[in-house]
Design a protein around this motif. Structure first.
Motif, mmCIF file in Angstrom:
data_model
loop_
_atom_site.group_PDB
_atom_site.id
_atom_site.type_symbol
_atom_site.label_atom_id
_atom_site.label_comp_id
_atom_site.label_asym_id
_atom_site.label_seq_id
_atom_site.Cartn_x
_atom_site.Cartn_y
_atom_site.Cartn_z
ATOM 1 N N HIS A 30 0.756 -1.289 -0.026
ATOM 2 C CA HIS A 30 0.050 0.206 -0.127
ATOM 3 C C HIS A 30 0.860 1.167 -0.070
ATOM 4 O O HIS A 30 2.030 1.259 0.548
ATOM 5 C CB HIS A 30 -0.969 -0.089 1.250
ATOM 6 C CG HIS A 30 -2.009 1.017 1.219
ATOM 7 N ND1 HIS A 30 -1.774 2.137 1.623
ATOM 8 C CD2 HIS A 30 -3.343 0.883 0.832
ATOM 9 C CE1 HIS A 30 -2.781 3.035 1.406
ATOM 10 N NE2 HIS A 30 -3.720 2.159 0.801
ATOM 11 N N PRO A 31 0.388 2.369 -0.510
ATOM 12 C CA PRO A 31 1.263 3.443 -0.544
ATOM 13 C C PRO A 31 1.664 3.911 0.899
ATOM 14 O O PRO A 31 2.474 4.344 1.153
ATOM 15 C CB PRO A 31 0.368 4.516 -1.266
ATOM 16 C CG PRO A 31 -0.344 3.862 -2.102
ATOM 17 C CD PRO A 31 -0.616 2.752 -1.344
ATOM 18 N N ASP A 32 0.940 3.678 1.817
ATOM 19 C CA ASP A 32 1.338 4.073 3.360
ATOM 20 C C ASP A 32 2.435 3.333 3.705
ATOM 21 O O ASP A 32 3.138 3.689 4.608
ATOM 22 C CB ASP A 32 0.110 3.757 4.164
ATOM 23 C CG ASP A 32 -1.080 4.815 3.953
ATOM 24 O OD1 ASP A 32 -0.529 5.970 3.215
ATOM 25 O OD2 ASP A 32 -2.140 4.402 4.329
ATOM 26 N N ASP A 33 2.760 2.056 3.085
ATOM 27 C CA ASP A 33 3.737 1.255 3.498
ATOM 28 C C ASP A 33 5.155 1.844 3.195
ATOM 29 O O ASP A 33 6.280 1.704 3.552
ATOM 30 C CB ASP A 33 3.683 -0.131 2.727
ATOM 31 C CG ASP A 33 2.601 -0.830 3.374
ATOM 32 O OD1 ASP A 33 1.936 -0.619 4.511
ATOM 33 O OD2 ASP A 33 2.068 -1.866 2.586
ATOM 34 N N VAL A 34 5.236 2.651 2.040
ATOM 35 C CA VAL A 34 6.173 3.329 1.634
ATOM 36 C C VAL A 34 6.423 4.797 1.687
ATOM 37 O O VAL A 34 7.339 5.442 1.056
ATOM 38 C CB VAL A 34 6.479 2.802 -0.025
ATOM 39 C CG1 VAL A 34 6.908 1.357 -0.209
ATOM 40 C CG2 VAL A 34 5.451 2.982 -0.857
ATOM 41 N N GLY A 46 -2.384 -2.139 -4.227
ATOM 42 C CA GLY A 46 -1.187 -1.856 -4.377
ATOM 43 C C GLY A 46 -0.304 -0.640 -4.856
ATOM 44 O O GLY A 46 -1.289 0.304 -5.095
ATOM 45 N N LEU A 47 1.054 -0.537 -5.428
ATOM 46 C CA LEU A 47 1.312 0.309 -5.805
ATOM 47 C C LEU A 47 1.291 0.530 -7.300
ATOM 48 O O LEU A 47 1.150 -0.740 -7.840
ATOM 49 C CB LEU A 47 2.975 0.281 -5.476
ATOM 50 C CG LEU A 47 3.552 0.464 -4.048
ATOM 51 C CD1 LEU A 47 4.886 0.362 -3.845
ATOM 52 C CD2 LEU A 47 2.851 1.791 -3.320
ATOM 53 N N LEU A 55 10.304 5.651 -6.878
ATOM 54 C CA LEU A 55 10.798 5.313 -5.384
ATOM 55 C C LEU A 55 12.252 4.326 -5.667
ATOM 56 O O LEU A 55 13.132 4.482 -4.915
ATOM 57 C CB LEU A 55 10.040 4.197 -4.505
ATOM 58 C CG LEU A 55 8.631 4.889 -4.077
ATOM 59 C CD1 LEU A 55 7.947 4.065 -3.552
ATOM 60 C CD2 LEU A 55 9.131 5.943 -2.805
ATOM 61 N N ALA A 56 12.254 3.667 -6.822
ATOM 62 C CA ALA A 56 13.413 2.785 -7.087
ATOM 63 C C ALA A 56 14.637 3.732 -7.800
ATOM 64 O O ALA A 56 15.644 3.191 -7.908
ATOM 65 C CB ALA A 56 13.319 1.624 -7.827
ATOM 66 N N GLY A 57 14.117 4.908 -8.313
ATOM 67 C CA GLY A 57 14.870 5.483 -9.100
ATOM 68 C C GLY A 57 15.346 5.351 -10.416
ATOM 69 O O GLY A 57 16.444 5.222 -11.291
ATOM 70 N N VAL A 58 14.149 4.216 -11.242
ATOM 71 C CA VAL A 58 14.338 4.203 -12.654
ATOM 72 C C VAL A 58 13.200 4.633 -13.498
ATOM 73 O O VAL A 58 12.145 5.140 -13.004
ATOM 74 C CB VAL A 58 14.215 2.432 -12.552
ATOM 75 C CG1 VAL A 58 15.460 1.863 -11.785
ATOM 76 C CG2 VAL A 58 12.925 1.921 -12.125
ATOM 77 N N LEU A 86 10.388 -2.556 -2.988
ATOM 78 C CA LEU A 86 9.171 -3.634 -2.635
ATOM 79 C C LEU A 86 9.450 -4.201 -1.529
ATOM 80 O O LEU A 86 8.677 -5.240 -1.174
ATOM 81 C CB LEU A 86 9.418 -4.478 -3.895
ATOM 82 C CG LEU A 86 9.046 -3.517 -5.275
ATOM 83 C CD1 LEU A 86 9.136 -4.844 -6.199
ATOM 84 C CD2 LEU A 86 7.670 -3.329 -5.266
ATOM 85 N N ARG A 87 10.192 -3.997 -0.405
ATOM 86 C CA ARG A 87 10.582 -4.414 0.854
ATOM 87 C C ARG A 87 10.668 -5.994 0.804
ATOM 88 O O ARG A 87 10.014 -6.540 1.679
ATOM 89 C CB ARG A 87 9.205 -4.269 1.850
ATOM 90 C CG ARG A 87 8.777 -2.678 2.106
ATOM 91 C CD ARG A 87 9.863 -1.865 2.646
ATOM 92 N NE ARG A 87 9.555 -0.740 3.097
ATOM 93 C CZ ARG A 87 9.762 0.492 2.248
ATOM 94 N NH1 ARG A 87 10.389 0.434 0.895
ATOM 95 N NH2 ARG A 87 9.394 1.684 2.797
ATOM 96 N N PHE A 88 11.768 -6.179 -0.002
ATOM 97 C CA PHE A 88 11.892 -7.770 0.017
ATOM 98 C C PHE A 88 12.352 -8.272 1.112
ATOM 99 O O PHE A 88 13.507 -7.531 1.659
ATOM 100 C CB PHE A 88 12.665 -8.258 -1.424
ATOM 101 C CG PHE A 88 11.890 -8.132 -2.703
ATOM 102 C CD1 PHE A 88 10.602 -7.933 -2.409
ATOM 103 C CD2 PHE A 88 12.666 -8.565 -3.724
ATOM 104 C CE1 PHE A 88 9.846 -8.002 -3.735
ATOM 105 C CE2 PHE A 88 11.729 -8.431 -4.798
ATOM 106 C CZ PHE A 88 10.458 -8.231 -5.047
#
Length: 298
Positions: A30-34, A46-47, A55-58, A86-88
């Motif tokens: 969820h956007p709140d997660d990041v 989800g996102l 967020l990843a800069g790509v 993605l919080r892996f």
């Protein structure tokens, strides 16, 4: 011209699995997660792709192509950025690198032949159940103590002696697992994690297809895209004669590159130790084996 899955080359199969894995992980966040603010109602779970890219800069287009399974170059640095975004966890990160072809590499061969020396070690373990498996969870060899816990094995053809197949298709095996609801999702996650290095191999694809066709429960767990690596710990087995057995298990790697290992089970408490001693001394009941075979093949 439509290309079927069976005709995809190994790299295409790996890219397709990578695309599905990324989508599944993007949709669970969820956007709140990041730390992203949301405004109004979102039409998709989800996102969004553009949010992951930001967020990843790509680039958004580049990330979209990655989720579409296109043949593009991916650096380890970018993969690491995606894993963080993605919080892996460590298992998911390793899975991502393997699917992208950035893993440790090594032989992907799977051997069914167990050396005589390993068979001799199995025989010397006495009342300690032990089994040799490959990464696909085929049961390559096991000692008498292991078979006495699972007499069903004596009635099965070699092609059905696979842990995943037994767990999802044989009621006797399932009934021996009091922790089925928690243990089996982890088993499927470990299978998915291991398959990242073998997605194009016929034996792995065949087992996956058989499981998907045979078990809706497996199919539902497979769609979660959860990944884990091998673990050690304690397992509980419910034996028809001796009741609950609590066994610690340890993997002894025979060839870690291809996942072949000997798993040895030792008693986790005195009650289990006593039961294993009695079980080792008990005669094999051929009538009981016949009853098991009848139940398995219903």
């Amino acid at each position: 011209m439509t290309v079927t899955a069976a005709r995809l080359d190994p790299d295409a199969l790996r890219r397709r699995e990578l695309a599905s894995f990324l989508r599944s992980r993007r949709e669970r966040l969820h956007p709140d997660d990041v730390g992203l603010a949301t405004f109004g109602r979102r039409r998709t779970p989800g996102l969004r792709r553009e949010e992951v890219a930001q967020l990843a800069g790509v680039g958004v287009t580049w990330y979209t192509w990655l989720e579409q399974g296109r043949d593009i170059n991916v650096s380890v640095q970018v993969l690491e950025a995606l894993a963080r975004t993605l919080r892996f966890d460590r298992h998911e990160r390793a899975h991502l690198l393997a699917l992208a072809g950035a893993g440790a590499g090594g032989s992907t061969a799977t051997h069914r032949t167990v050396p005589d020396g390993v068979l001799a070690v199995l025989a010397q373990l006495g009342s300690a159940p032990a089994v040799v498996m490959n990464a696909r969870r085929d049961l390559l060899a096991y000692n008498d103590a292991y078979e006495r816990i699972f007499p069903v094995l004596a009635q099965l053809p070699v092609e059905e002696r696979n842990i995943l197949w037994l767990v999802f298709t044989h009621p006797v095996w399932r009934s021996s697992m009091p922790d089925w609801e928690t243990a089996v999702p982890r088993l499927v996650a470990q299978f998915r994690g291991a398959m990242a290095e073998h997605v194009a191999e016929p034996a792995w694809k065949d087992l996956l297809k058989r499981l998907l066709d045979a078990s809706p429960e497996f199919a539902a767990l497979w769609e979660r895209h959860e990944v884990l690596g091998p673990e050690t710990g304690c397992k509980r087995f419910l034996h028809a004669q001796f009741g609950l057995l609590r066994l610690d298990f340890t993997h002894l790697w025979l060839d870690q590159r291809i996942g072949t290992r000997m798993t040895v089970y030792t008693p986790a408490d005195e009650a289990t130790r006593a039961s294993l001693t009695l079980l080792a001394a008990a005669p094999v009941d051929s009538a009981a084996r016949a009853d098991v075979a009848e139940l398995v093949h219903r």
